[in-house]
Every structure is written in structure tokens, then in C-alpha cells.
Design an enzyme around this catalytic site. Structure first.
Site, PDB file in Angstrom:
ATOM      1  N   GLU A 158       4.395   2.852  -3.282  1.00 10.15           N
ATOM      2  CA  GLU A 158       3.817   3.919  -4.105  1.00 10.15           C
ATOM      3  C   GLU A 158       4.468   5.237  -3.718  1.00 10.15           C
ATOM      4  O   GLU A 158       4.314   5.710  -2.587  1.00 10.15           O
ATOM      5  CB  GLU A 158       2.301   4.022  -3.901  1.00 10.15           C
TER       6      GLU A 158
ATOM      7  N   ASP B 188       0.644   1.404  -0.179  1.00  9.92           N
ATOM      8  CA  ASP B 188      -0.045   2.639  -0.536  1.00  9.92           C
ATOM      9  C   ASP B 188       0.645   3.858   0.068  1.00  9.92           C
ATOM     10  O   ASP B 188       1.034   3.834   1.244  1.00  9.92           O
ATOM     11  CB  ASP B 188      -1.483   2.533   0.009  1.00  9.92           C
TER      12      ASP B 188
ATOM     13  N   ASP C 197      -2.293  -5.246  -1.642  1.00  7.09           N
ATOM     14  CA  ASP C 197      -2.152  -3.824  -1.381  1.00  7.09           C
ATOM     15  C   ASP C 197      -2.167  -3.638   0.133  1.00  7.09           C
ATOM     16  O   ASP C 197      -3.099  -4.094   0.802  1.00  7.09           O
ATOM     17  CB  ASP C 197      -3.352  -3.095  -2.006  1.00  7.09           C
TER      18      ASP C 197
ATOM     19  N   HIS D  99      -4.810   2.244 -11.425  1.00  7.50           N
ATOM     20  CA  HIS D  99      -6.195   2.608 -11.161  1.00  7.50           C
ATOM     21  C   HIS D  99      -6.367   4.079 -10.791  1.00  7.50           C
ATOM     22  O   HIS D  99      -7.485   4.507 -10.516  1.00  7.50           O
ATOM     23  CB  HIS D  99      -6.726   1.713 -10.029  1.00  7.50           C
ATOM     24  N   ASP D 100      -5.282   4.836 -10.732  1.00 12.53           N
ATOM     25  CA  ASP D 100      -5.362   6.269 -10.416  1.00 12.53           C
ATOM     26  C   ASP D 100      -5.069   7.148 -11.628  1.00 12.53           C
ATOM     27  O   ASP D 100      -5.069   8.377 -11.499  1.00 12.53           O
ATOM     28  CB  ASP D 100      -4.335   6.626  -9.322  1.00 12.53           C
TER      29      ASP D 100
HETATM   30  C1  NOJ Z   1      -3.239   5.754  -3.552  1.00  9.88           C
HETATM   31  C2  NOJ Z   1      -4.179   4.766  -4.160  1.00  9.88           C
HETATM   32  O1  NOJ Z   1      -3.601   4.236  -5.321  1.00  9.88           O
HETATM   33  C3  NOJ Z   1      -5.459   5.516  -4.431  1.00  9.88           C
HETATM   34  O2  NOJ Z   1      -6.349   4.775  -5.215  1.00  9.88           O
HETATM   35  C4  NOJ Z   1      -6.061   5.909  -3.109  1.00  9.88           C
HETATM   36  O3  NOJ Z   1      -7.214   6.695  -3.339  1.00  9.88           O
HETATM   37  C5  NOJ Z   1      -5.069   6.705  -2.262  1.00  9.88           C
HETATM   38  N1  NOJ Z   1      -3.746   6.157  -2.274  1.00  9.88           N
HETATM   39  C6  NOJ Z   1      -5.514   6.745  -0.834  1.00  9.88           C
HETATM   40  O4  NOJ Z   1      -5.351   5.484  -0.254  1.00  9.88           O
END
Ligand code: NOJ
Length: 535
Positions: free
Chosen positions: A264, A202, A100, A326-327
Site C-alpha cells: 500500500e 499495510d 493483509d 475499504h478506505d
Molecule cells: C491503511 C488501511 O487500508 C486502513 O484501513 C487503515 O486504517 C490504515 N492503513 C492503518 O492501518
């Protein structure tokens, strides 16, 4: 496999959340030696690459997405030597490893920010985004943090505000200063030189902001729930200038052999497609396609989404699909345990690279978090909507076996998040021994995918069927033709697919019922059943 295709096109990406995969030293938090000890398991899933969420030194205000040193390993996870060993072992197993990369913001403990905030005339002042207060002393504009409250924090020492779209300990870098990009590209080279196979980048679509710092307009479609959605993010996301940055990152990857970058990006198809770049100025190998996570789980809606996305991918682009990360709330929680196999069959038979989230292969669901264990910042900052925005429930320890702590950590250790209460029955050991389990199904499905060029590189076309609730499509490569028929509801459905062919062979059912010959004029699907048929 056809050598014209790259590993990141034909393979499956498996996301590991390192804190939650395997604890090797009894501190209740997963680590790199733990991951290494589970590589045989990962290989048994027939995936081809592992993506690790951040493992860098970090004060962990956002669980590692607040990076204090881009070129080292957090002691919680191990050492650089542990990392090198994990990478070598991963490669020895024939797997790729992607890291990442978090270029949009650093931790406020990163040396760059410590310098930047030390004085207005520090050479690194301009590496971050500093603005004077508004005339009333408040924040410079109305921009909001994803995690609640304004996107600006006042620094009394120098009398200015700095920008952060996540927690206040995640100041955002200023990519209008070319030195920042140069430094971040060097961080990429550090890991590429060590042999990593690429990066998941990210919030890549947020890396540039409006130079005029204009207020964002209200979102007329806001549903009143998450304050961050109350504005249209015209000036903090998807700025046209971001594409030059991404192309520069891509050029670094292209200095090396067969590396990749997956970005992302939460955007509609038309905008998402731009993140492939052009053939002359390529950008992401894969701009993450998250649409399956948000679509209403109905056959017609999913078909429309797949057809629209397929139509949007440019000729030089390669599609990809994601069902969880994970989000996002766990797949089995979102679509229901009964539909989890159908959803996996969809993910792994669409055209393009699938990304799977650890634990979804055993049907893990969101775990309720007791109030004293809630730690995810959006949930802590916004208790009234914690059940919607909190991400702890989908980050709980992997369930390996029926021993205390599910084999994730030694018995008696307090794990950083609670282990699901169904771990004694829902775990890798139990499901590996059960030839009808979701894990056995997942392995059969990924093995079939790997063996069938029609599934990895074949063409896609959806079919019109009279039955509502069923989505049918064909994958075809040369003479090899497969039909996928997915029943989205808990009731049996009968289809007439005689227009396609008279007979077919079921080669995989979500129920693992074994191969059988069927007549396509009256193809029966059981409740919540998906079939892969050879015609
Ligand atoms: C996206 C990530 O997937 C998430 O987990 C994170 O909190 C935010 N970006 C900030 O980096």
C-alpha cells in the site's frame, strides 16, 4: 496462459472485507466460514486471488488494522482451523489467498507494546518509538495522525510520548531496531508456512521515520479540509531507508514458491516506481497504483494518467490498477452509477493486474450511516469532515439477495453496519438472473479478459481521437489486436478510427448488446458506453 507470467500478473485480485462479506453465525459480522460458503460466487467472477483485510486478534479500534497477535485469528472471524479450511478450499477452487500484513504498527494490546510501555528499561522499550516531551511538556514535534490530532500520545507511567500515525491504540514499531524486523519476518513465515500466497502490506511506505524527528513543513497547497494534509509528510513517509526493509521482506517471500507482495503506497509515479526495487534488490511485486481513484473522471485526464503511469513502470516491474478499496468512497458513488461499467471496463482492460473491491461488481454505492452507527475512527474523531474522511459508507454488508439483511446475516440480526436500502433490487441473486445487469457485464468482461492474451499480457498504446470525452487504446499480443473505446459522458459520441483499420468486430459492449460488425470510420458510442473491438 503464457507460462512466463505469474498468477499475480495475469489474474485479478478480489478484495474481501471480512466483516462485511458473509455472516455465518448470526452476530451481524462476517466471518471465515461465511467467506468459505461464498467461494463459488467468487469463482464465478473469474478472479484469481482473494485478498482478505485483517482477520487477526484485535481490539478493533481500527477494525483489525490494530493487530494484537499476528499469528492467530480473531474469534469474531473464526479459528485457525477455520482459516486452514478456507485456505484449502480456496486452493481447491484454483484461487490464491493473500492476507493483509500490518507491520507498521501493532495494537496497544499487543504483548510487545505492553512490555514496551511497562518501563523505560524494558528490553522491548526500543521496539516502539518513544520520545521525551517538548520543553513545554507538549508532543515532541508537529507530526499529525491521519485520523485527527497529533501523532503522539503521552504515557504518564513512563513520562514519554509514543508515536502513532493512526489511532492512539496503534503504536508504531521502530524498524531502526533490527530485532523488530526479524520478528515481523517470522510472522510472515508463520502464514507462508501455512500456505498463504502472499501479503497486501499495510502502509508500507510509512515504515521508516526521520531519525532526527524534525517538524514537517506546512503544505502550501492545503485546501483547508483535512488537517492531516496541512503538512508535507517529508519525515514520516517514503524515507529512503524503507527500501532496505522491503527488500528484506521480499527475500522472505522468495524463500517460498510463487508468493507475492502488494504494497500500500500513495505516492506519485516517480516515487512509486522505486518500490519495485531493482533487479538485484527486488521489493514489491506490485506497488499499489491508486491513481485512478483520485483522477478527475474525464477522458483526457485518465488518458494522461495511464500514459504517464505506463511510462513510469520500470522494465522489471509489472503494472497494476485499483478503482476502490475499504478506505475510499465506492466507485459507483465517485464516478456515478452511469459510469460504473465504463470504469470497470477500463480497470479490466488496462495493462497490469487489476484489484477489485467486493460489491463493486454489483454497483454498490456508499451507504449513508445514521449518526448512532458511525464507527470509523477518522469520522468519529472529526465529525465536521466525517462525510469526507469516514469509511463506514464503503464497508457495508454485501448484498446477496432480497431477503432481510440481504442474505448477509439472518433476518432480525442487527448488522454491524447498515445494509444499503436498495438491496432488494441491487443484489447478486437479482443480477445473476438478469443477463443485462452490471454483474452479468462484469462476468462477461472478466471471462473475456481471461481468454484474451492481448488483455492480460498484451502491449498498451493510447490513440489520438478527435472526440473529447472518449478514451481509446489498443491492446496487442502477436497478431491479436483489440481496441477499447470508452465514452466518459452521458451523450452519444461518433469516432473516426479509420486510421487504425476499416472494419472491426464489437466483442463486448458495456450494454451487452452482443457481437456486431462495425465500420471504424464512423464508430458510434452510446451515452456511457464502452466497447471492446477486435481488429
Ligand atoms: C491503511 C488501511 O487500508 C486502513 O484501513 C487503515 O486504517 C490504515 N492503513 C492503518 O492501518
Amino acid at each position: 496462459m503464457d507460462s512466463r507470467f505469474h498468477w499475480w500478473q495475469t489474474g485479478i485480485i478480489y478484495q474481501i472485507y471480512p466483516r462485511s462479506f458473509q455472516d455465518s453465525n448470526g452476530d451481524g459480522i462476517g466471518d471465515l466460514p461465511g467467506i468459505e460458503s461464498r467461494l463459488d460466487y467468487v469463482r464465478s467472477l473469474n478472479v484469481s486471488a482473494i485478498w482478505l483485510s485483517p482477520i487477526y486478534p484485535s481490539p478493533m479500534h481500527d477494525f483489525g488494522y490494530d493487530v494484537a497477535d499476528y499469528c492467530n485469528i480473531h474469534p469474531l472471524f473464526g479459528t485457525l482451523a477455520d482459516f486452514d479450511r478456507l485456505l484449502a478450499e480456496t486452493h481447491r477452487c484454483g484461487l490464491k489467498l493473500i492476507l493483509d500484513l500490518v507491520p507498521n504498527h501493532t495494537s496497544d494490546e499487543h504483548p510487545w507494546f505492553i512490555e514496551s510501555r511497562s518501563s523505560r528499561d524494558n528490553p522491548k522499550r526500543d521496539w516502539y518509538i518513544w520520545r521525551d516531551p517538548a520543553p513545554d511538556g507538549g508532543p515532541p514535534n508537529n507530526w499529525l495522525s491521519y485520523f485527527g490530532g497529533p501523532a503522539w500520545t503521552f504515557d504518564p507511567h513512563t513520562g514519554q510520548y509514543y508515536l502513532h500515525q493512526f489511532v492512539k491504540q496503534q503504536p508504531e514499531l521502530n524498524y531502526r531496531n533490527p530485532a523488530v524486523l526479524t520478528a515481523m519476518l517470522d510472522n510472515m513465515r508463520f502464514w507462508l508456512d501455512r500456505g498463504v500466497d502472499g501479503f497486501r502490506v499495510d502502509v508500507i511506505w510509512l515504515m521508516m521515520k526521520d531519525p532526527l524527528f524534525r517538524d514537517e513543513p506546512p503544505n502550501p497547497a492545503w485546501n483547508g479540509i483535512n488537517p492531516h494534509d496541512s503538512l508535507l509528510h517529508l519525515y514520516t513517509a517514503n524515507l529512503p531507508e524503507v527500501h532496505d526493509l522491503i527488500h528484506a521482506m521480499r527475500r522472505v517471500l522468495d524463500e517460498y514458491d510463487d508468493r507475492m507482495m502488494v504494497g500500500e503506497i500513495y505516492l506519485p509515479n516517480e516515487e512509486l516506481a522505486k518500490y519495485y526495487g531493482t533487479p538485484e534488490a527486488p521489493e514489491c511485486h506490485l506497488p499499489f497504483n491508486f491513481h485512478l481513484i483520485h483522477v478527475p473522471w474525464k477522458a483526457a485526464a485518465v488518458r494522461q494518467l495511464v500514459d504517464d503511469y505506463e511510462a513510469s513502470v520500470p522494465p522489471h516491474g509489472w503494472p497494476n490498477w485499483v478503482l476502490g478499496n475499504h478506505d475510499q468512497h465506492r466507485l459507483a458513488t465517485r464516478v456515478g452509477a452511469d459510469q460504473a461499467r465504463v470504469a470497470n471496463m477500463l480497470l479490466l482492460t488496462l495493462r497490469g493486474t487489476p484489484t477489485c473491491y467486493y460489491g463493486d461488481e454489483i454497483g454498490m454505492h456508499d451507504v449513508p450511516i445514521p449518526p448512532d452507527m458511525v464507527q470509523d475512527p477518522p469520522a468519529v474523531n472529526q465529525p465536521e469532515i466525517a462525510h469526507i474522511v469516514g469509511r463506514d459508507p464503503e464497508r457495508t454488508p454485501m448484498q446477496w439477495d432480497a431477503s432481510p439483511n440481504a442474505g448477509f446475516a439472518p433476518a432480525g440480526v442487527r448488522t454491524w453496519l447498515p445494509v444499503a436500502d436498495d438491496y432488494a433490487v441491487r443484489n447478486v441473486a437479482v443480477q445473476s438472473a438478469d443477463p443485462t445487469s452490471i454483474l452479468s457485464f462484469f462476468r462477461a468482461l472478466t471471462a473475456l479478459r481471461g481468454a484474451e492474451p492481448a488483455l492480460t499480457i498484451g502491449a498498451y498504446r493510447s490513440l489520438d481521437v478527435a472526440a473529447d470525452d472518449v478514451f481509446v487504446y489498443e491492446r496487442r499480443h502477436g497478431d491479436s489486436r483489440l481496441l477499447i473505446a470508452l465514452n466518459f459522458v452521458g451523450a452519444a459520441r461518433r469516432l473516426d478510427l479509420s486510421a487504425v483499420a476499416r472494419q472491426a468486430q464489437v466483442i463486448l459492449s458495456t450494454e451487452l448488446t452482443g457481437p456486431r460488425q462495425v465500420t471504424l470510420a464512423d464508430l458510434d458510442l452510446r451515452p456511457n458506453e464502452g466497447l471492446i473491438l477486435r481488429i
